[in-house]
Design a protein around this motif. Structure first.
Motif, PDB file in Angstrom:
ATOM      1  N   THR A 125      -0.583  -1.718 -14.944  1.00 34.36           N
ATOM      2  CA  THR A 125       0.251  -1.775 -13.994  1.00 34.36           C
ATOM      3  C   THR A 125       0.429  -3.139 -13.142  1.00 34.36           C
ATOM      4  OG1 THR A 125      -1.437  -1.246 -12.233  1.00 34.36           O
ATOM      5  CG2 THR A 125      -0.293   0.702 -13.391  1.00 34.36           C
ATOM      6  N   ALA A 126      -0.311  -4.058 -13.654  1.00 34.05           N
ATOM      7  CA  ALA A 126      -0.059  -5.361 -12.883  1.00 34.05           C
ATOM      8  C   ALA A 126       1.098  -6.048 -12.921  1.00 34.05           C
ATOM      9  CB  ALA A 126      -1.134  -6.336 -13.358  1.00 34.05           C
ATOM     10  N   SER A 127       1.874  -6.278 -14.083  1.00 32.74           N
ATOM     11  CA  SER A 127       3.270  -6.887 -14.227  1.00 32.74           C
ATOM     12  C   SER A 127       4.382  -5.805 -13.231  1.00 32.74           C
ATOM     13  CB  SER A 127       3.862  -6.971 -15.479  1.00 32.74           C
ATOM     14  OG  SER A 127       3.856  -5.747 -16.145  1.00 32.74           O
ATOM     15  N   PHE A 128       4.122  -4.638 -13.371  1.00 31.49           N
ATOM     16  CA  PHE A 128       4.994  -3.949 -12.564  1.00 31.49           C
ATOM     17  C   PHE A 128       4.999  -3.984 -11.258  1.00 31.49           C
ATOM     18  CE2 PHE A 128       5.906   0.549 -10.747  1.00 31.49           C
ATOM     19  CZ  PHE A 128       7.342   0.690 -11.260  1.00 31.49           C
ATOM     20  N   LEU A 129       3.608  -4.023 -10.699  1.00 31.82           N
ATOM     21  CA  LEU A 129       3.501  -4.115  -9.100  1.00 31.82           C
ATOM     22  C   LEU A 129       3.629  -5.453  -8.794  1.00 31.82           C
ATOM     23  CD1 LEU A 129       0.030  -1.951  -9.037  1.00 31.82           C
ATOM     24  CD2 LEU A 129       2.416  -1.230  -8.328  1.00 31.82           C
ATOM     25  N   GLU A 130       3.961  -6.468  -9.500  1.00 26.89           N
ATOM     26  CA  GLU A 130       4.473  -7.952  -9.096  1.00 26.89           C
ATOM     27  C   GLU A 130       5.719  -7.905  -8.017  1.00 26.89           C
ATOM     28  OE1 GLU A 130       4.831 -10.332 -12.350  1.00 26.89           O
ATOM     29  OE2 GLU A 130       2.535 -10.565 -12.683  1.00 26.89           O
ATOM     30  N   ASP A 131       6.334  -7.021  -8.144  1.00 28.40           N
ATOM     31  CA  ASP A 131       7.699  -7.021  -7.264  1.00 28.40           C
ATOM     32  C   ASP A 131       6.874  -6.185  -6.027  1.00 28.40           C
ATOM     33  OD1 ASP A 131       9.771  -5.747  -5.852  1.00 28.40           O
ATOM     34  OD2 ASP A 131      10.901  -5.786  -7.579  1.00 28.40           O
ATOM     35  N   LYS A 132       6.887  -6.939  -4.942  1.00 30.08           N
ATOM     36  CA  LYS A 132       6.350  -6.738  -3.825  1.00 30.08           C
ATOM     37  C   LYS A 132       7.109  -5.664  -3.023  1.00 30.08           C
ATOM     38  CE  LYS A 132       3.186  -9.897  -4.244  1.00 30.08           C
ATOM     39  NZ  LYS A 132       1.807  -9.356  -4.560  1.00 30.08           N
ATOM     40  N   GLU A 133       8.574  -5.753  -3.034  1.00 25.46           N
ATOM     41  CA  GLU A 133       9.423  -4.885  -2.431  1.00 25.46           C
ATOM     42  C   GLU A 133       9.073  -3.282  -3.082  1.00 25.46           C
ATOM     43  OE1 GLU A 133      14.109  -3.622  -1.551  1.00 25.46           O
ATOM     44  OE2 GLU A 133      13.383  -5.595  -2.445  1.00 25.46           O
ATOM     45  N   ARG A 134       9.015  -3.286  -4.256  1.00 25.24           N
ATOM     46  CA  ARG A 134       8.729  -2.221  -5.090  1.00 25.24           C
ATOM     47  C   ARG A 134       7.548  -1.466  -4.842  1.00 25.24           C
ATOM     48  NH1 ARG A 134       8.378  -3.382 -10.834  1.00 25.24           N
ATOM     49  NH2 ARG A 134      10.396  -3.087 -11.016  1.00 25.24           N
ATOM     50  N   THR A 135       6.487  -2.435  -4.734  1.00 25.01           N
ATOM     51  CA  THR A 135       5.166  -1.985  -4.451  1.00 25.01           C
ATOM     52  C   THR A 135       4.897  -1.295  -3.036  1.00 25.01           C
ATOM     53  OG1 THR A 135       3.824  -3.755  -5.832  1.00 25.01           O
ATOM     54  CG2 THR A 135       2.831  -2.768  -4.069  1.00 25.01           C
ATOM     55  N   GLN A 136       5.838  -1.969  -2.029  1.00 27.46           N
ATOM     56  CA  GLN A 136       5.717  -1.285  -0.680  1.00 27.46           C
ATOM     57  C   GLN A 136       6.473   0.095  -0.382  1.00 27.46           C
ATOM     58  OE1 GLN A 136       4.153  -2.453   2.380  1.00 27.46           O
ATOM     59  NE2 GLN A 136       3.247  -4.014   0.702  1.00 27.46           N
TER      60      GLN A 136
END
Length: 250
Positions: free
Chosen positions: A193-204
């Motif tokens: 999931t690391a690359s997917f979670l690089e998007d900070k807005e998405r992660t929030q």
């Protein structure tokens, strides 16, 4: 109650991420560990890591989509340690695309690994466990087997299928002393999931879906897998246990 000394656990996809974390959790409770995966280098590194923790571990190069390959891994576990008491059916993958962009090849890769692979590994383990008249099968599902979400067509279908296999196998195998349950993680911080979670807005946004206000960590899965592998769960079968910070309860 949680002591696994003398038990043998086979973890598919056990060379990294969730699989390796679960292998370590079971090994620290005394289980003999057999990890499988397709990458020889990753398996070797994982075996070494487990050994540094004082865990007795074997690594077997194996492909869960190949029946002979996974049957050989089960046979290796029995040959090395005398039994197969626990299967953590973990190997999986994801290809995130909108429905109209999913290629047939994408569907086949995800469903073959996530669902066919679960079936083949579960079948091979069950045959051994039936002979032993005991065993614990732990299938690794996902919140997307329980809830909807965009860009998850093949992944969600495969994980929903895992949930149904879990329920069917639980009833079918109960007379043989075999328990079958599933763990459905939410978003866990892993290499997958690391690359997917690089998007900070998405992660929030993902964090906002949880009741606990954070993403999961690998250590959050240690307790559930040990519970389901141990005598502490001897009256639990056919269940899908969500480990998602409350995501699926909303």
């Amino acid at each position: 109650m949680f002591n696994l000394t003398g038990k043998t656990a086979l973890i598919t996809g056990g060379s990294k991420g969730i699989g390796l974390a679960m292998a370590e959790a079971l090994g620290k409770q005394g289980a003999n560990i057999v990890i499988t995966g397709r990458g020889e280098d990753a398996l070797s590194a994982a075996k070494e890591q487990l050994g540094f923790s004082g865990i007795r571990a074997e690594a077997v190069q194996s492909d869960v989509t190949d029946r002979i390959s996974i049957e050989s891994a089960v046979a290796h576990a029995v040959e090395q340690f005398g039994s197969l008491d626990i299967l953590v059916n973990n190997a999986g993958m994801n290809i995130r695309k909108p429905l109209v962009e999913v290629e047939e090849e994408d569907w086949d890769r995800v469903v073959d690994t996530n669902l066919k692979g679960i079936f083949l590994a579960g079948q091979a383990a069950a045959r051994q466990m039936i002979r032993q008249k005991r065993g614990k099968i732990i299938n690794i599902s996902s919140i997307y087997g329980l809830v909807g979400g965009p860009n998850q067509t093949s992944y969600a279908a495969s994980k929903g299928g895992i949930n149904q296999l879990t329920r069917v196998w639980a009833e079918e195998l109960a007379p043989h002393g075999i328990h079958v349950n599933a763990i459905a993680p939410g978003y866990i911080q892993t290499p997958m999931t690391a690359s997917f979670l690089e998007d900070k807005e998405r992660t929030q946004k993902l964090i906002g879906h949880t009741m606990l206000g954070r993403l999961g960590e690998l250590k959050d899965l240690a307790g559930p897998v040990v519970l389901l592998a141990s005598d502490a769960s001897n009256y639990i079968t056919g269940q899908i246990i969500s480990v998602d910070g409350g995501w699926s309860a909303r």
